[in-house]
Structures are given as structure tokens and as C-alpha cells.
Design a protein around this motif. Structure first.
Motif, short mmCIF file in Angstrom:
data_model
loop_
_atom_site.label_atom_id
_atom_site.label_comp_id
_atom_site.label_asym_id
_atom_site.label_seq_id
_atom_site.Cartn_x
_atom_site.Cartn_y
_atom_site.Cartn_z
N ILE A 9 0.86 -1.17 0.00
CA ILE A 9 0.00 0.00 0.00
C ILE A 9 0.90 1.22 0.00
CG2 ILE A 9 -1.78 1.30 1.24
CD1 ILE A 9 -2.55 -1.38 2.61
N ILE A 10 0.76 2.06 -1.01
CA ILE A 10 1.60 3.26 -1.11
C ILE A 10 0.87 4.42 -0.44
CG2 ILE A 10 2.78 4.86 -2.65
CD1 ILE A 10 2.89 2.65 -4.73
N GLY A 11 1.42 4.89 0.68
CA GLY A 11 0.86 6.04 1.37
C GLY A 11 0.13 5.68 2.65
N ALA A 12 0.45 6.40 3.73
CA ALA A 12 -0.19 6.17 5.03
C ALA A 12 -1.14 7.30 5.38
CB ALA A 12 0.87 6.01 6.12
N GLY A 13 -1.83 7.82 4.36
CA GLY A 13 -2.93 8.75 4.62
C GLY A 13 -4.18 7.98 4.99
N ILE A 14 -5.32 8.67 4.98
CA ILE A 14 -6.56 8.01 5.39
C ILE A 14 -6.88 6.83 4.48
CG2 ILE A 14 -9.06 8.32 5.61
CD1 ILE A 14 -8.58 11.10 6.58
N ALA A 15 -6.69 6.98 3.17
CA ALA A 15 -7.02 5.89 2.25
C ALA A 15 -6.14 4.67 2.51
CB ALA A 15 -6.87 6.35 0.80
N GLY A 16 -4.84 4.88 2.67
CA GLY A 16 -3.95 3.76 2.92
C GLY A 16 -4.23 3.09 4.26
N LEU A 17 -4.49 3.88 5.29
CA LEU A 17 -4.76 3.32 6.61
C LEU A 17 -6.09 2.57 6.65
CD1 LEU A 17 -3.59 6.32 8.84
CD2 LEU A 17 -2.39 4.16 8.49
N SER A 18 -7.11 3.10 5.97
CA SER A 18 -8.40 2.41 5.97
C SER A 18 -8.32 1.11 5.18
CB SER A 18 -9.50 3.31 5.40
OG SER A 18 -9.29 3.61 4.04
N CYS A 19 -7.52 1.11 4.12
CA CYS A 19 -7.29 -0.13 3.37
C CYS A 19 -6.64 -1.18 4.27
CB CYS A 19 -6.42 0.17 2.16
SG CYS A 19 -6.08 -1.26 1.09
N ALA A 20 -5.60 -0.78 4.99
CA ALA A 20 -4.90 -1.70 5.89
C ALA A 20 -5.82 -2.21 6.99
CB ALA A 20 -3.68 -1.00 6.49
N LYS A 21 -6.62 -1.33 7.56
CA LYS A 21 -7.53 -1.71 8.63
C LYS A 21 -8.52 -2.78 8.15
CE LYS A 21 -10.67 0.45 12.03
NZ LYS A 21 -11.94 -0.28 11.79
N PHE A 31 0.80 -7.57 4.24
CA PHE A 31 0.87 -6.34 3.46
C PHE A 31 1.88 -5.41 4.11
CE2 PHE A 31 -2.37 -5.42 6.68
CZ PHE A 31 -1.94 -4.19 7.16
N LEU A 32 2.31 -4.43 3.35
CA LEU A 32 3.24 -3.42 3.85
C LEU A 32 2.79 -2.05 3.33
CD1 LEU A 32 5.98 -2.61 5.23
CD2 LEU A 32 7.02 -2.87 2.95
N ILE A 33 2.68 -1.08 4.24
CA ILE A 33 2.47 0.31 3.83
C ILE A 33 3.84 0.96 3.69
CG2 ILE A 33 1.53 2.55 4.45
CD1 ILE A 33 -0.59 1.18 6.08
N VAL A 34 4.11 1.57 2.54
CA VAL A 34 5.34 2.34 2.37
C VAL A 34 4.95 3.81 2.33
CG1 VAL A 34 6.71 0.54 1.29
CG2 VAL A 34 5.28 1.98 -0.14
N GLU A 35 5.54 4.59 3.22
CA GLU A 35 5.19 6.00 3.38
C GLU A 35 6.43 6.86 3.17
OE1 GLU A 35 4.15 9.58 3.81
OE2 GLU A 35 2.54 8.07 3.84
N ALA A 36 6.32 7.84 2.28
CA ALA A 36 7.48 8.66 1.93
C ALA A 36 7.91 9.58 3.06
CB ALA A 36 7.16 9.48 0.68
N VAL A 221 -7.53 4.88 15.97
CA VAL A 221 -8.49 4.06 15.24
C VAL A 221 -7.81 3.15 14.22
CG1 VAL A 221 -10.51 4.12 13.70
CG2 VAL A 221 -10.33 5.74 15.60
N PHE A 222 -6.70 3.59 13.64
CA PHE A 222 -6.07 2.84 12.54
C PHE A 222 -4.67 2.33 12.89
CE2 PHE A 222 -9.04 5.86 10.67
CZ PHE A 222 -9.75 5.07 9.79
N PHE A 223 -3.79 3.24 13.24
CA PHE A 223 -2.37 2.90 13.32
C PHE A 223 -2.06 1.88 14.40
CE2 PHE A 223 2.08 4.14 14.53
CZ PHE A 223 2.68 3.69 13.36
N ARG A 224 -2.75 1.96 15.53
CA ARG A 224 -2.45 1.07 16.65
C ARG A 224 -2.81 -0.39 16.36
NH1 ARG A 224 -4.20 4.55 22.06
NH2 ARG A 224 -2.62 6.20 21.83
N GLN A 225 -3.60 -0.62 15.33
CA GLN A 225 -3.97 -1.99 15.00
C GLN A 225 -2.86 -2.73 14.26
OE1 GLN A 225 -7.80 -2.77 13.31
NE2 GLN A 225 -8.68 -0.87 14.06
N MET A 226 -1.90 -1.98 13.73
CA MET A 226 -0.88 -2.59 12.88
C MET A 226 0.37 -2.95 13.65
SD MET A 226 -1.13 -0.44 9.34
CE MET A 226 -1.13 1.16 10.11
#
Length: 489
Positions: A9-21, A31-36, A221-226
């Protein structure tokens, strides 16, 4: 041995975080989120200020618990911060000559403006009609209003109303989500496709924020789950190589230590902004994106809205005061209006006319805030903080000479256009584009249900809620659902 991932997942904005959640909730963990950048949030950026928090990006929640999933999540986690002060506080409206404009006049024109936007603009048909700019439509309606007023009002009264029209044309709350340079850039048919969420009766006149800011909400809501190894910061994606026949994608990234790595995955979810795609899509994708997708990215508008906060040791205004408003006479003869503070600098003055006033921050009684959009927002990013602070002090003094303002102790602002990982702030449908361009951008590549290699999310891929945080959230969930369904069947 380095961990293998099925999805990047490219980007840790709301879209990337909601996808991961959503993936985690459906037992997909590889999966892996890569954030610039070195933080989560994307165009949500909360910073501490005087024991409170201010937002440089997304700030408000639209709608209510029945129609906005972010509102629902915030309510479930007890994170709603409701400002229900309503309109009890005082506003001042001054023109360029520092003359006061009666608030009754402002209310009259605002009522007409609201009626045009809410009742007349939506009647413009989609089928068999040429597209028209939102600005042209609104001006045509106001021409009728002013023609009627000419028969019953004196010139001075007409001039006042024209100044209010000009002011609303630049700052109306419904239009602040666009970030365009002029309303003549915006498609009226595209504007009609943007769905505004209604509020419930209980909070109809309230403004809904998030406790301790959007960043706190995203963390809880999102980040702590990962797990820690499911997100990688300071990692810039350099190339997305799509191998359609072999059914995999290679993602080449540059780490903060200048180390280049390549991940081979089954799917990549791109949540970059439309602004970033406009700038980087030619070099980013191998082979190039299909022509139809490149065209829709080029055609869509991507605007810039920047926020400015002026911090004072104490208020120089009354405690029940809410805002200073600047009603520029853009049709007057004073087109060469200048600030003395910029006279011996390389910076011109035209950006000033995009500043429509300052509001007192809802939680900080000694902080004024404003926002500026379009080309002016881009331009002021080039002005140093200290010079901009002096210019804004002079601007306040010009419109409100009887209420002299000191130099702010601190100036805080966003700079979204020059951020290489956003290149602006909001998607909009500009004249010459349509809702179909957003739908085209949202399609996976290749567009085959059983073989989606590259998926697209982010506010610019939602055809009804583009430009909004809840739109970004829903697109992240949409692409995660697409992947979950792929592996459930």
C-alpha cells in the motif's frame, strides 16, 4: 531473511490506513504500507499549539453518524469535539476603505448565494447540454439579482452588495473544499456530482472536530492496529513495474539511508494524490499507465488550500468577537493596490486579494486563522514567514485601522503545493473533465476482476465524495474489499 508481502500500500494517509484496517479485519496480514514521509496522515497534519492542537490539513467532519463512517468511528472511540457556539459571536465586515458593511446586507446576499448553490445549480442538466463553469452560472444568477436591485437601490447600496458577492465568491464555506484559482475553473456538472452530507437536527448548527486533532484519531483508530513491520516510513516509491503476463508487480523504493530495495508483490494499492500522479506518472509506471487513465489524471483539477495561524500573546479584539472580514472591491479602480511591507521585495501584492479575512480559532482565544486557495496559495509559499507576518499585520491594519493589530508572535502555516508528496490539497472536477474521469482513475489496472495488479484509492478516486476525508476513507475500504473478495472466491 526479509519478510515477503502479498500487497504493498503506497501512502499512510486516510485511504492507505483504511485499506490496511479492512485487510486486517479480514485476516489478510501480509501487506506493507510504504510511506514517503516520517509520519502517518498524508494531508491530515495535526501540530500542538499552546496546549491545544491545530490542523494544517483536514480539520472538520462532515455530516453525522448516519452518513459519515469517520464520524461513526470517532463517536465509537469517544473522540468527537463539538463546537456548538453557533452564530452568537460578532463578525465585522470592512471594505478596502475601512468602511463597515452592514451585517444585514451580508446576510441578504449570503441568502441569495446559498439559494443559487443549493437550489439553482443542481438544476443544471447533465445530458445534451454543454458544460458550464460554476463561476459563470453563479455570476449569471447574480446579474439577475443585481438588475432587480438597480431599480430600488442607490449606487452606494449596490456597490456594497457587489463587494459582498465578490467576497462570497472567494470564501463561501461550500467552496473552500475545492482549492481552485477561480470558480470559472470548476465544472458546474462536476460540482453537482459532489455530494454534501447533511447533519442531524441535534448538531445542525454545530461544527464537529476531533479531540486532539485528526492525527490522534488516526493513531487510535487505525495505526495502533498494525504491527511495526507493516509500515515503513521515509520510503519513496521510485518505480512500479507491472508484469501482467506473470501476474506480479515489482516496487522499487528508496529508503532514507539511500538504500534501494525492490519488493515483488501480487498487488499494489496506490493512494498518491492526483497532484503527485500528475507530476510523476510518466516516470513512475512501467509500462506507462493506459492512455485512458493518463488522460483522466491530466484532465482532473487538483487545487491548493493553505492555512495560516497568527499567534498573539493576548487578543487585541473583544472576547465575543469571531472574525475580521475583508471585502475587496475587485471591480474598482484600485488594481495596483500594494502593501508597503512588500514594496522593496520581489513579491507582488495580488495574492492579498485572495485573503478574505481572519477568524478567531475555536479553541485558542489568542489565535487568528485564515486560509487561502488557488494560485495565491501556491505563491505565498515562496514568501518567508517573517515577511508574510508583517504583510498580514499591515493587511489587518488597512481594513481595520481603528483596531490596530500587533505583529504576531508566531506564524504557522501549511505549504501543500511545494510538498513533493502532495503537490496540492484537493481534487476537483474542472471545466473539461467530468465524473467519468474520476471513475476511470478508480479502475484497477488491468481492469480484470480476477487479476487486479494495480489498484487506486484516495479522495480523488471517489465520484461522490472527492476532496473529502470520508471519501478517502471509503476508497481505501473499497480497494481492500476488492482484494478480500479476490481471495475469498
Amino acid at each position: 531473511m526479509e519478510r515477503q508481502y502479498r500487497i504493498i500500500i503506497i501512502g499512510a494517509g486516510i485511504a492507505g490506513l483504511s485499506c490496511a484496517k479492512y485487510l486486517l479485519e479480514n485476516d489478510i496480514h501480509d501487506f506493507l504500507i510504504v510511506e514517503a514521509q516520517d509520519r502517518i496522515g498524508g494531508r491530515c497534519q495535526t501540530i500542538p499549539l499552546l496546549e491545544q492542537h491545530v490542523e494544517l490539513g483536514v480539520e472538520l467532519l462532515h455530516g453525522d453518524q448516519t452518513n459519515n463512517p469517520l464520524y461513526q468511528l470517532a463517536e465509537e472511540n469517544h473522540l468527537l469535539d463539538i463546537d456548538d457556539r453557533g452564530s452568537d459571536r460578532d463578525d465585522c465586515y470592512h471594505d478596502e476603505d475601512a468602511e463597515s458593511i452592514d451585517e444585514d446586507v451580508v446576510d441578504e446576499v449570503r441568502k441569495v448565494y446559498d439559494e443559487i448553490l443549493e437550489k439553482k445549480v443542481p438544476t443544471y442538466p447533465y445530458e445534451n447540454y454543454p458544460d458550464l463553469s460554476l463561476g459563470e452560472f453563479i455570476w449569471a444568477e447574480f446579474d439577475q439579482y443585481m438588475t432587480f436591485k438597480k431599480s430600488i437601490l442607490e449606487k452606494e447600496e449596490l456597490d456594497e452588495r457587489q463587494k459582498v458577492i465578490n467576497w462570497l465568491h472567494k470564501q463561501h464555506p461550500c467552496l473552500n473544499m475545492i482549492g481552485c484559482n477561480r470558480l470559472t475553473d470548476v465544472s458546474v456538472q462536476g460540482w453537482n456530482s459532489l455530494e454534501c452530507l447533511p447533519k442531524d437536527d441535534e448538531h445542525h448548527d454545530a461544527t464537529v472536530y476531533l479531540q486532539n486533532g485528526f492525527l490522534n484519531f488516526l493513531h487510535k483508530v487505525f495505526f495502533r492496529q498494525m504491527d511495526e513491520d507493516q509500515i515503513q516510513f521515509n520510503t519513496v516509491v521510485q518505480c512500479i513495474s507491472v508484469h501482467e503476463d506473470e501476474q506480479y508487480v515489482d516496487i522499487e523504493v528508496l529508503r532514507h539511508n539511500q538504500q534501494v530495495e525492490t519488493y515483488r508483490v501480487k498487488h499494489v494499492v496506490c493512494t498518491q494524490s492526483v497532484g503527485c500522479l500528475k507530476q510523476n506518472m510518466q516516470e513512475l509506471f512501467v509500462p506507462p499507465l493506459p492512455q485512458s487513465k493518463r488522460m483522466c489524471i491530466q484532465k482532473l483539477g487538483f487545487g491548493t488550500i493553505n492555512k495560516i495561524y497568527l499567534v498573539y500573546s493576548q487578543p487585541f479584539w473583544d472576547a465575543d468577537f469571531d472574525g475580521f472580514h475583508f471585502l475587496w472591491d475587485i471591480n474598482g479602480s484600485n488594481n495596483e493596490w500594494e502593501l508597503e511591507s512588500l514594496s522593496d521585495t520581489p513579491f507582488d501584492n495580488q495574492w492579498c486579494k485572495s485573503i478574505t479575512g481572519f477568524y478567531v480559532h475555536h479553541r485558542l482565544a489568542n489565535v487568528l486563522t485564515t486560509q487561502i486557495s488557488g494560485e495565491a496559495a501556491k505563491f505565498i509559499e515562496t514568501i518567508p514567514d517573517d515577511l508574510l507576518a508583517v504583510a498580514l499585520q499591515e493587511l489587518l491594519g488597512h481594513f481595520y485601522p481603528d483596531n490596530p493589530s500587533p505583529l504576531p508572535e508566531q506564524l504557522i502555516r501549511s505549504q501543500w503545493f511545494n510538498d513533493p508528496f502532495t503537490r496540492g490539497s484537493h481534487t476537483f472536477i474542472k471545466l473539461g473533465s467530468s465524473i467519468h474521469d474520476i471513475k476511470q482513475l478508480a479502475m484497477p489496472w488491468p481492469n480484470k476482476p480476477a487479476k487486479p495488479l494495480v489498484l487506486f484509492a484516495g479522495e480523488g478516486t471517489h465520484d461522490r465524495f472527492y476532496g473529502t476525508a470520508h471519501g478517502a476513507y471509503l476508497t481505501g475500504v473499497r480497494e481492500a474489499q476488492r482484494l478480500v473478495q479476490l481471495y475469498k472466491t
